[in-house]
Design a protein around this motif. Sequence first.
Motif, PDB file in Angstrom:
ATOM      1  N   PHE A  94       0.860  -1.188   0.000  1.00  0.00           N
ATOM      2  CA  PHE A  94       0.000   0.000   0.000  1.00  0.00           C
ATOM      3  C   PHE A  94       0.889   1.227   0.000  1.00  0.00           C
ATOM      4  CE2 PHE A  94      -2.664  -3.298   1.798  1.00  0.00           C
ATOM      5  CZ  PHE A  94      -3.859  -3.104   1.136  1.00  0.00           C
ATOM      6  N   GLY A 153      -2.155  -9.848   7.658  1.00  0.00           N
ATOM      7  CA  GLY A 153      -2.315  -9.941   6.207  1.00  0.00           C
ATOM      8  C   GLY A 153      -3.344 -10.954   5.742  1.00  0.00           C
ATOM      9  N   LYS A 154      -4.183 -11.427   6.638  1.00  0.00           N
ATOM     10  CA  LYS A 154      -5.176 -12.449   6.273  1.00  0.00           C
ATOM     11  C   LYS A 154      -6.145 -11.900   5.223  1.00  0.00           C
ATOM     12  CE  LYS A 154      -6.648 -12.795  10.572  1.00  0.00           C
ATOM     13  NZ  LYS A 154      -5.823 -11.724  11.200  1.00  0.00           N
ATOM     14  N   SER A 155      -6.749 -10.752   5.527  1.00  0.00           N
ATOM     15  CA  SER A 155      -7.740 -10.195   4.598  1.00  0.00           C
ATOM     16  C   SER A 155      -7.083  -9.735   3.300  1.00  0.00           C
ATOM     17  CB  SER A 155      -8.471  -9.017   5.234  1.00  0.00           C
ATOM     18  OG  SER A 155      -9.148  -9.434   6.396  1.00  0.00           O
ATOM     19  N   PRO A 179      -8.344  -1.871  -2.330  1.00  0.00           N
ATOM     20  CA  PRO A 179      -8.501  -0.540  -2.925  1.00  0.00           C
ATOM     21  C   PRO A 179      -7.224  -0.160  -3.677  1.00  0.00           C
ATOM     22  CG  PRO A 179      -8.171  -0.369  -0.541  1.00  0.00           C
ATOM     23  CD  PRO A 179      -8.294  -1.837  -0.864  1.00  0.00           C
ATOM     24  N   GLU A 226     -13.799 -13.651   8.809  1.00  0.00           N
ATOM     25  CA  GLU A 226     -14.321 -13.426  10.163  1.00  0.00           C
ATOM     26  C   GLU A 226     -15.837 -13.292  10.160  1.00  0.00           C
ATOM     27  OE1 GLU A 226     -11.994 -12.239  12.905  1.00  0.00           O
ATOM     28  OE2 GLU A 226     -10.253 -11.596  11.744  1.00  0.00           O
TER      29      GLU A 226
HETATM   30  N1  LIG Z   1      -6.134   0.498   2.492  1.00  0.00           N
HETATM   31  C1  LIG Z   1      -5.010   0.280   3.164  1.00  0.00           C
HETATM   32  N2  LIG Z   1      -4.036   1.233   3.238  1.00  0.00           N
HETATM   33  C2  LIG Z   1      -2.884   1.027   3.911  1.00  0.00           C
HETATM   34  N3  LIG Z   1      -2.606  -0.105   4.571  1.00  0.00           N
HETATM   35  C3  LIG Z   1      -3.515  -1.091   4.550  1.00  0.00           C
HETATM   36  C4  LIG Z   1      -4.769  -0.946   3.854  1.00  0.00           C
HETATM   37  N4  LIG Z   1      -5.484  -2.103   4.020  1.00  0.00           N
HETATM   38  C5  LIG Z   1      -4.708  -2.898   4.780  1.00  0.00           C
HETATM   39  N5  LIG Z   1      -3.539  -2.300   5.094  1.00  0.00           N
HETATM   40  C6  LIG Z   1      -2.452  -2.844   5.915  1.00  0.00           C
HETATM   41  O1  LIG Z   1      -2.130  -4.156   5.479  1.00  0.00           O
HETATM   42  C7  LIG Z   1      -1.778  -4.956   6.594  1.00  0.00           C
HETATM   43  C8  LIG Z   1      -2.549  -6.263   6.561  1.00  0.00           C
HETATM   44  O2  LIG Z   1      -3.907  -5.988   6.822  1.00  0.00           O
HETATM   45  P1  LIG Z   1      -5.055  -7.087   6.859  1.00  0.00           P
HETATM   46  O3  LIG Z   1      -6.331  -6.325   6.795  1.00  0.00           O
HETATM   47  O4  LIG Z   1      -4.827  -8.103   5.808  1.00  0.00           O
HETATM   48  O5  LIG Z   1      -4.849  -7.744   8.268  1.00  0.00           O
HETATM   49  P2  LIG Z   1      -5.710  -8.940   8.916  1.00  0.00           P
HETATM   50  O6  LIG Z   1      -4.764 -10.062   9.174  1.00  0.00           O
HETATM   51  O7  LIG Z   1      -6.894  -9.218   8.077  1.00  0.00           O
HETATM   52  O8  LIG Z   1      -6.111  -8.280  10.315  1.00  0.00           O
HETATM   53  P3  LIG Z   1      -7.507  -8.352  11.131  1.00  0.00           P
HETATM   54  O9  LIG Z   1      -7.449  -9.611  11.932  1.00  0.00           O
HETATM   55  O10 LIG Z   1      -7.455  -7.133  11.993  1.00  0.00           O
HETATM   56  O11 LIG Z   1      -8.635  -8.327  10.144  1.00  0.00           O
HETATM   57  C9  LIG Z   1      -2.037  -4.128   7.831  1.00  0.00           C
HETATM   58  O12 LIG Z   1      -0.831  -3.579   8.298  1.00  0.00           O
HETATM   59  C10 LIG Z   1      -2.936  -3.028   7.338  1.00  0.00           C
HETATM   60  O13 LIG Z   1      -2.755  -1.849   8.082  1.00  0.00           O
END
Ligand SMILES: Nc1ncnc2c1ncn2[C@@H]1O[C@H](COP(=O)(O)OP(=O)(O)OP(=O)(O)O)[C@@H](O)[C@H]1O
Length: 338
Positions: free
Chosen positions: A14, A46-48, A59, A185
């Motif tokens: 990002f 980084g799961k999502s 995005p 989730e």
């Molecule tokens: N639109 C964005 N802009 C900047 N950074 C982003 C954006 N979307 C995600 N990130 C970053 O990417 C990284 C991975 O995020 P992700 O959403 O995949 O985490 P996750 O494992 O799904 O967490 P959670 O359990 O909270 O859902 C995080 O550091 C997040 O801040």
Amino acid sequence: MEPILQVRDMVTRFYSVDGVVHAINGVNFDLYEGETLAVVGESGSGKSVTMMSIVNLIPQPPGKVEGGQAIFSYGEMAQDLLQLSEDEIRHVRGGQIGFIFQDPISSLNPTMTIGSQIAESMTEHLGFSASEARSKTVELLRNVGIPDSERRFNAYPHHFSGGMRQRVMIAIAVACRPKIVIADEPTTALDVTVQAQIVDLVKRLQEQMGVAVVWITHDLGVVAGLADRVLVMYGGTVVESAPVDNLYEDPRHPYTIGLLKAIPRLDATGEAETEELEVIEGVPPDLYQELTLCPFAPRCGYAFDRCWAEVPPLIEVGVQHGAACFYDVERGGPRNGS
Ligand SMILES: Nc1ncnc2c1ncn2[C@@H]1O[C@H](COP(=O)(O)OP(=O)(O)OP(=O)(O)O)[C@@H](O)[C@H]1O
Ligand SMILES: [Mg+2]
């Protein structure tokens, strides 16, 4: 058995005003037909973003999938999802890969009846006539546990409770008989009883339809009764991947070992007894830095010089069992060759 999805060396970043977020740093995994793969790891691991990157839902900008492959194959067909046009990937999303998100209200269209939302995707992706789509939708609503489905066809999302809305989301996700359903989730916002019902519903639909399910959660406690295999993510990498029983009985990555110790035990009322929870000391990695070392090294009790100098690849440590770690926790020393 051939994987239905093979993700190789995927990299997603990002470009934010504060700098580059190295969200996904070379993710590798396989998903097999009809299996349930749980993806676990703490918030921000980084799961999502992994799953969103595969189907072009991040995005863009600020996000960009900068490398790797996601080969989706079934029957005679094989395609790299990361190379598809926007139109092609939209077709895959509506048809072959379904989604269930945590928050159904923001994914449902508030101005359309739930029946027409489902029926519309059937006419678009399966080529059903309007009346065929309507009767299949009523049948599907009944199948996901929505009572009085004939009448409920004409209800709007705000007429439903949280649990019922999640059932509607599930109906939409499976409406076009996808090969893969990604559930991010899906039960987090629901109370414990409803959570269990949603888990059961997805399991039942999976058995009926033979669809592969990717179930994202940061709760290792729900994984045991649900998954065939588990991916553990940390710092935008897969640090361990194993059949579920192996993962619980024989975890090989120090982060996984820490996570398993941190599972809260549930008492008879389903309330977590948080005083038994062990937490892993330290803070998650700073994703503004490019990954040049093991992301877990700063929190790891076993880290030695190599861990600070190189990113460990996923090393085969058993049947279908990989761990991205230079230290052999079983033998108690650096892995052979490390
Ligand atoms: N639109 C964005 N802009 C900047 N950074 C982003 C954006 N979307 C995600 N990130 C970053 O990417 C990284 C991975 O995020 P992700 O959403 O995949 O985490 P996750 O494992 O799904 O967490 P959670 O359990 O909270 O859902 C995080 O550091 C997040 O801040
Ligand atoms: Mg997430």
